[in-house]
Enzyme design. Sequence first.
Site: not given
Length: 259
Positions: A14, A17, A64, A157, A161, A187-188
Amino acid sequence: MSNLRNKIVFITGASSGIGRSCAVAFAREGARLILAARRAERLDALAEELKQQFSTQSRTIALDVADRDAVFEAVGSLGDSWGDIDILVNNAGKALGLDKSYETRPEHLEGMLETNVKGLIHMTSAVVPGMVDRNHGHVINIGSTAGRWVYPGGTVYCATKHAVRALNEGLKMDLHGTKVRVSSVDPGLVETEFSLVRFDGDHERADSVYSDTNPLTPDDVAETVIWCASRPAHVNISEVLMMAVDQSHATMVNRRGRD
Ligand code: NDP
Ligand code: 8X3
């Protein structure tokens, strides 16, 4: 009145972004927030801002998500007034570097796997049993177009995802027969600190990712998260794939200039 009023929403990542935008969006709906990330000072400043703007009640946790014990302790110590989490937004995540899979630095490999995959599993494992007991709740995972398509330099990465996509699909099956909902918002390109983190603080390189095009904003993603969360209780949005109009596929970005 919003059906998210007084709901307890736990948001990871939070401090920046998409997670930060989700915090603002849920605050606007009257939700109570548990804000987690490693940079506690940013969370405290956000909590104060939301209190001033929306009278939001919030708690901040320096966390973390890769640290399983810390995750369980954080969730376990929320107590009676904050422990019944209604919505978990599994947002914390990162890309590190843009390298071929076999040239990925060990610390980048660890950083992505630990946060994006294991961190999401730790958070889910700490929160979902309570949702099952209460037969109520909603897990919203922030996936990515990188969970559907692989692009050069993004192999590891993208693998993390893709794992998030599998975890999202599997969790819904694990929860079959309960009223707990599971959604993925994928999202892209979104203009956040994502590329700055990926390129280790190199502003010029990070800015070039979003230059001459019109990417999604983190608020666009947060609006979609709110939409998923505010559907009637019998409706489960499984996944939402969203991109800017200027993006048509992982590497198909129209650099026609900024509007
Ligand atoms: P940002 O870098 O702006 O935000 C990432 C957030 O994750 C920060 O709040 C950071 O906080 C937190 N975070 C990182 N590592 C940890 C950790 N180990 N424990 C707890 N919190 C952590 O990037 P975005 O907002 O763009 O990224 C949010 C999510 O959206 C990620 O899962 C990303 O993969 C995904 N995504 C992003 C897209 C994009 O183009 N930007 C597109 C599609 C998906 P702190 O450093 O304080 O711990
Ligand atoms: C972030 C989107 O395409 O920059 O998940 O990897 S991308």
